[in-house]
Write an enzyme that holds these catalytic residues in place. Sequence first.
Site, PDB file in Angstrom:
ATOM      1  N   ALA A 150       0.907  -1.251   0.021  1.00  0.00           N
ATOM      2  CA  ALA A 150       0.008  -0.183   0.109  1.00  0.00           C
ATOM      3  C   ALA A 150       0.841   1.200   0.027  1.00  0.00           C
ATOM      4  O   ALA A 150       2.112   1.186   0.571  1.00  0.00           O
ATOM      5  CB  ALA A 150      -0.985   0.149   1.095  1.00  0.00           C
ATOM      6  N   THR A 163      -6.309  -1.082   8.463  1.00  0.00           N
ATOM      7  CA  THR A 163      -5.866  -0.052   9.587  1.00  0.00           C
ATOM      8  C   THR A 163      -7.039   0.383  10.181  1.00  0.00           C
ATOM      9  O   THR A 163      -8.062   0.269   9.596  1.00  0.00           O
ATOM     10  CB  THR A 163      -5.193   1.039   8.618  1.00  0.00           C
ATOM     11  N   ASP A 164      -6.982   0.838  11.547  1.00  0.00           N
ATOM     12  CA  ASP A 164      -7.988   1.351  12.344  1.00  0.00           C
ATOM     13  C   ASP A 164      -8.555   2.881  11.829  1.00  0.00           C
ATOM     14  O   ASP A 164      -9.570   3.205  12.098  1.00  0.00           O
ATOM     15  CB  ASP A 164      -7.743   1.551  13.840  1.00  0.00           C
ATOM     16  N   GLU A 165      -7.475   3.435  10.717  1.00  0.00           N
ATOM     17  CA  GLU A 165      -8.076   4.688  10.321  1.00  0.00           C
ATOM     18  C   GLU A 165      -9.280   4.755   9.404  1.00  0.00           C
ATOM     19  O   GLU A 165      -9.982   5.682   9.097  1.00  0.00           O
ATOM     20  CB  GLU A 165      -6.932   5.102   9.344  1.00  0.00           C
ATOM     21  N   TYR A 184      -5.710   8.730   2.282  1.00  0.00           N
ATOM     22  CA  TYR A 184      -5.003   7.392   2.666  1.00  0.00           C
ATOM     23  C   TYR A 184      -6.336   6.405   3.474  1.00  0.00           C
ATOM     24  O   TYR A 184      -6.447   5.252   2.759  1.00  0.00           O
ATOM     25  CB  TYR A 184      -3.823   7.626   3.477  1.00  0.00           C
ATOM     26  N   LYS A 200      -8.133   2.998   2.083  1.00  0.00           N
ATOM     27  CA  LYS A 200      -8.057   1.371   2.769  1.00  0.00           C
ATOM     28  C   LYS A 200      -9.383   1.123   2.980  1.00  0.00           C
ATOM     29  O   LYS A 200      -9.776  -0.028   2.964  1.00  0.00           O
ATOM     30  CB  LYS A 200      -7.289   1.954   3.917  1.00  0.00           C
ATOM     31  N   ILE A 241       6.256  18.600  15.868  1.00  0.00           N
ATOM     32  CA  ILE A 241       5.178  17.976  16.419  1.00  0.00           C
ATOM     33  C   ILE A 241       4.013  18.846  15.885  1.00  0.00           C
ATOM     34  O   ILE A 241       3.789  20.176  16.061  1.00  0.00           O
ATOM     35  CB  ILE A 241       5.222  18.143  17.999  1.00  0.00           C
ATOM     36  N   TYR A 242       3.009  18.121  15.331  1.00  0.00           N
ATOM     37  CA  TYR A 242       1.908  18.842  14.690  1.00  0.00           C
ATOM     38  C   TYR A 242       0.817  19.313  15.765  1.00  0.00           C
ATOM     39  O   TYR A 242       0.718  18.592  16.705  1.00  0.00           O
ATOM     40  CB  TYR A 242       1.013  17.740  13.861  1.00  0.00           C
TER      41      TYR A 242
HETATM   42  P1  NAD Z   1       5.295   0.609   4.132  1.00  0.00           P
HETATM   43  O1  NAD Z   1       4.911   2.086   3.294  1.00  0.00           O
HETATM   44  O2  NAD Z   1       6.442   0.532   5.013  1.00  0.00           O
HETATM   45  O3  NAD Z   1       5.418  -0.476   3.092  1.00  0.00           O
HETATM   46  C1  NAD Z   1       4.743  -0.484   1.769  1.00  0.00           C
HETATM   47  C2  NAD Z   1       5.297  -1.677   0.880  1.00  0.00           C
HETATM   48  O4  NAD Z   1       4.313  -1.901  -0.195  1.00  0.00           O
HETATM   49  C3  NAD Z   1       6.810  -1.069   0.310  1.00  0.00           C
HETATM   50  O5  NAD Z   1       7.678  -2.370   0.202  1.00  0.00           O
HETATM   51  C4  NAD Z   1       6.415  -0.757  -1.097  1.00  0.00           C
HETATM   52  O6  NAD Z   1       7.333  -0.781  -2.117  1.00  0.00           O
HETATM   53  C5  NAD Z   1       5.341  -1.772  -1.241  1.00  0.00           C
HETATM   54  N1  NAD Z   1       4.229  -1.226  -2.579  1.00  0.00           N
HETATM   55  C6  NAD Z   1       3.531   0.220  -2.545  1.00  0.00           C
HETATM   56  N2  NAD Z   1       2.928   0.261  -3.643  1.00  0.00           N
HETATM   57  C7  NAD Z   1       3.121  -0.949  -4.420  1.00  0.00           C
HETATM   58  C8  NAD Z   1       2.758  -1.384  -5.522  1.00  0.00           C
HETATM   59  N3  NAD Z   1       1.744  -0.452  -6.226  1.00  0.00           N
HETATM   60  N4  NAD Z   1       2.865  -2.538  -6.066  1.00  0.00           N
HETATM   61  C9  NAD Z   1       3.805  -3.328  -5.149  1.00  0.00           C
HETATM   62  N5  NAD Z   1       4.380  -2.838  -4.224  1.00  0.00           N
HETATM   63  C10 NAD Z   1       3.947  -1.655  -3.689  1.00  0.00           C
HETATM   64  O7  NAD Z   1       4.029   0.068   4.820  1.00  0.00           O
HETATM   65  P2  NAD Z   1       3.832  -0.490   6.018  1.00  0.00           P
HETATM   66  O8  NAD Z   1       3.843   0.371   7.290  1.00  0.00           O
HETATM   67  O9  NAD Z   1       4.626  -1.776   6.060  1.00  0.00           O
HETATM   68  O10 NAD Z   1       2.338  -1.065   5.999  1.00  0.00           O
HETATM   69  C11 NAD Z   1       1.848  -2.218   5.158  1.00  0.00           C
HETATM   70  C12 NAD Z   1       0.341  -2.521   5.214  1.00  0.00           C
HETATM   71  O11 NAD Z   1      -0.139  -2.286   6.648  1.00  0.00           O
HETATM   72  C13 NAD Z   1      -0.263  -1.378   4.565  1.00  0.00           C
HETATM   73  O12 NAD Z   1      -1.413  -1.848   3.995  1.00  0.00           O
HETATM   74  C14 NAD Z   1      -0.909  -0.532   5.674  1.00  0.00           C
HETATM   75  O13 NAD Z   1      -1.911   0.222   5.145  1.00  0.00           O
HETATM   76  C15 NAD Z   1      -1.051  -1.306   6.626  1.00  0.00           C
HETATM   77  N6  NAD Z   1      -1.045  -0.816   8.121  1.00  0.00           N
HETATM   78  C16 NAD Z   1      -0.222  -0.133   8.556  1.00  0.00           C
HETATM   79  C17 NAD Z   1       0.051   0.352   9.854  1.00  0.00           C
HETATM   80  C18 NAD Z   1       1.276   1.085  10.347  1.00  0.00           C
HETATM   81  O14 NAD Z   1       1.290   1.553  11.464  1.00  0.00           O
HETATM   82  N7  NAD Z   1       2.382   1.277   9.429  1.00  0.00           N
HETATM   83  C19 NAD Z   1      -1.019   0.387  10.752  1.00  0.00           C
HETATM   84  C20 NAD Z   1      -2.214  -0.461  10.187  1.00  0.00           C
HETATM   85  C21 NAD Z   1      -2.214  -0.991   8.861  1.00  0.00           C
HETATM   86  O1  TDX Z   2       6.268  14.742  12.021  1.00  0.00           O
HETATM   87  C1  TDX Z   2       5.159  14.112  12.223  1.00  0.00           C
HETATM   88  N1  TDX Z   2       4.835  15.135  13.645  1.00  0.00           N
HETATM   89  C2  TDX Z   2       3.411  14.587  14.315  1.00  0.00           C
HETATM   90  O2  TDX Z   2       2.977  15.188  15.106  1.00  0.00           O
HETATM   91  C3  TDX Z   2       4.621  13.231  11.916  1.00  0.00           C
HETATM   92  C4  TDX Z   2       5.174  12.397  10.818  1.00  0.00           C
HETATM   93  C5  TDX Z   2       3.360  12.552  12.729  1.00  0.00           C
HETATM   94  N2  TDX Z   2       2.935  13.364  13.456  1.00  0.00           N
HETATM   95  C6  TDX Z   2       1.653  13.078  14.409  1.00  0.00           C
HETATM   96  C7  TDX Z   2       0.547  12.780  13.487  1.00  0.00           C
HETATM   97  C8  TDX Z   2      -0.153  11.656  14.087  1.00  0.00           C
HETATM   98  O3  TDX Z   2      -1.103  12.034  15.134  1.00  0.00           O
HETATM   99  O4  TDX Z   2       2.097  11.951  15.081  1.00  0.00           O
HETATM  100  C9  TDX Z   2       1.117  10.843  14.905  1.00  0.00           C
HETATM  101  C10 TDX Z   2       1.428   9.627  14.205  1.00  0.00           C
HETATM  102  O5  TDX Z   2       1.538  10.010  12.725  1.00  0.00           O
HETATM  103  P1  TDX Z   2       2.061   8.977  11.622  1.00  0.00           P
HETATM  104  O6  TDX Z   2       3.469   8.407  11.974  1.00  0.00           O
HETATM  105  O7  TDX Z   2       2.068   9.671  10.321  1.00  0.00           O
HETATM  106  O8  TDX Z   2       0.765   7.893  11.572  1.00  0.00           O
HETATM  107  P2  TDX Z   2      -0.677   7.926  11.490  1.00  0.00           P
HETATM  108  O9  TDX Z   2      -1.092   9.147  10.753  1.00  0.00           O
HETATM  109  O10 TDX Z   2      -1.193   7.865  12.826  1.00  0.00           O
HETATM  110  O11 TDX Z   2      -0.990   6.607  10.399  1.00  0.00           O
HETATM  111  C11 TDX Z   2      -0.230   5.404  10.751  1.00  0.00           C
HETATM  112  O12 TDX Z   2      -1.088   4.733  11.562  1.00  0.00           O
HETATM  113  C12 TDX Z   2      -2.035   4.037  10.875  1.00  0.00           C
HETATM  114  C13 TDX Z   2       0.281   4.674   9.420  1.00  0.00           C
HETATM  115  O13 TDX Z   2       1.055   5.956   8.953  1.00  0.00           O
HETATM  116  C14 TDX Z   2      -0.856   4.368   8.805  1.00  0.00           C
HETATM  117  O14 TDX Z   2      -0.223   3.443   7.634  1.00  0.00           O
HETATM  118  C15 TDX Z   2      -1.633   3.414   9.836  1.00  0.00           C
HETATM  119  O15 TDX Z   2      -2.541   2.881   8.762  1.00  0.00           O
END
Ligand code: NAD
Ligand code: TDX
Length: 356
Positions: free
Chosen positions: A83, A133-135, A158, A162, A214-215
């Site tokens: 994703a 995701t929970d989002e 985003y 999802k 920090i946002y």
């Molecule tokens: P990430 O951005 O670290 O990794 C995404 C991977 O997908 C990368 O390796 C990228 O190259 C690959 N990718 C992206 N577009 C592609 C495409 N078109 N074809 C093939 N590969 C592609 O993401 P992550 O944090 O590892 O998240 C993985 C999954 O978990 C996602 O579906 C995300 O929505 C979900 N998720 C993430 C979190 C979080 O906190 N990171 C929380 C809940 C759910």
């Molecule tokens: O520079 C920053 N400053 C800041 O205050 C960034 C990057 C984030 N933030 C805040 C925004 C959010 O409240 O921190 C919190 C976490 O931000 P992110 O790390 O961007 O995560 P979030 O937006 O919560 O989304 C994440 O959780 C759910 C993942 O990116 C998603 O892929 C997942 O689905």
Amino acid sequence: MNVWVTGGAGFIGSNFLLRFVPERPNWYFVNIDKLGYAANPLSLEPIANAPNYRLAHIDICDFEALERLAVECPPDIIVHFAAESHVDRSILGPRAFVQTNVEGTFNLLEIARRHWMRGRSVVDGRVFHHVSTDEVFGSLGPTGRFSEESRYDPSSPYAATKAASDHLVRAYGKTYGLPFRITNSSNNYGPRQFPEKLIPLMILNLLERKPLPIYGRGLNVRDWLYVEDHVDAIGVVIEKGRNGESYNIGAHCERRNIDVVDALCQIVAKHTGASVEELLALKTFVEDRPGHDLRYAIDASKIQRELGWRPKESFESGLEKTVRWYIENRRWVDAVRSGAYLEWIEANYGRRKRLS
Ligand code: NAD
Ligand code: TDX
């Protein structure tokens, strides 16, 4: 058994493969990844030459390439991580999110439908596991938690893509009888996370004494889950989950962003000998994220009750491990902080007004 893992070079996907490729020698894992900006092949070094693993360098938006792969190596299980995953990027450029998260998921569902159906029924044992995701549920106020029955109400592009992909997966279940499972997890943290997300960004900025953006006032709350606990839960759902069900995954670990940043200042100070005051002084409040969800919190009682899964890591020990990992893995960090990374930092943070 052929297991397709999409997005296996990213954060959660690579942690999943590092755990299950050695643990499941009888499963053949194909990692389908386009190797985009968030992918880091160094994450996969320990399994790169494993006999039950291969990388297929494919974009999931390329249906013909997926079809060729399906003929050569038909999937029994698809674990779909791939994703576009960063909320801020979806605000600045939503198109790629619709393409990968909606159309890419659709392509994989079509592959499953074409290859798994025998007449009107599906060959036994096939499963489409959609990682979400929970989002998708939007924002909570100060109280309450998301359950599997919570209403979908996504805020960011985003989250909307999802949510759309979750709906497509369910629609394939209802319409074609496709066997699926969906997991919706809270915010992950841990080793191998691309340093655009809050925790790794703050760790690397602290190590280099750069401002900590920090946002708003840092009062938004996220519910943190250590990536190895998430991977473990996905393994449990693949093994014991029921088709047609979704499972929320979380560790009951809510923290305000400001408190997460303060904790990271303490841990980094301990490991580097810097003074805590010097690090705390790097905190910089900047213009808020548009549509910023106030609070996420997951009710994970269904997966606990039905499948017996429980998180093992506390937030304190998980953060400590994460900081140590980034300190000890400079080669990994240097590999992802290319020109494109610096351009992103400028695009997202250069334009934000400082609030203090
Ligand atoms: P990430 O951005 O670290 O990794 C995404 C991977 O997908 C990368 O390796 C990228 O190259 C690959 N990718 C992206 N577009 C592609 C495409 N078109 N074809 C093939 N590969 C592609 O993401 P992550 O944090 O590892 O998240 C993985 C999954 O978990 C996602 O579906 C995300 O929505 C979900 N998720 C993430 C979190 C979080 O906190 N990171 C929380 C809940 C759910
Ligand atoms: O520079 C920053 N400053 C800041 O205050 C960034 C990057 C984030 N933030 C805040 C925004 C959010 O409240 O921190 C919190 C976490 O931000 P992110 O790390 O961007 O995560 P979030 O937006 O919560 O989304 C994440 O959780 C759910 C993942 O990116 C998603 O892929 C997942 O689905």
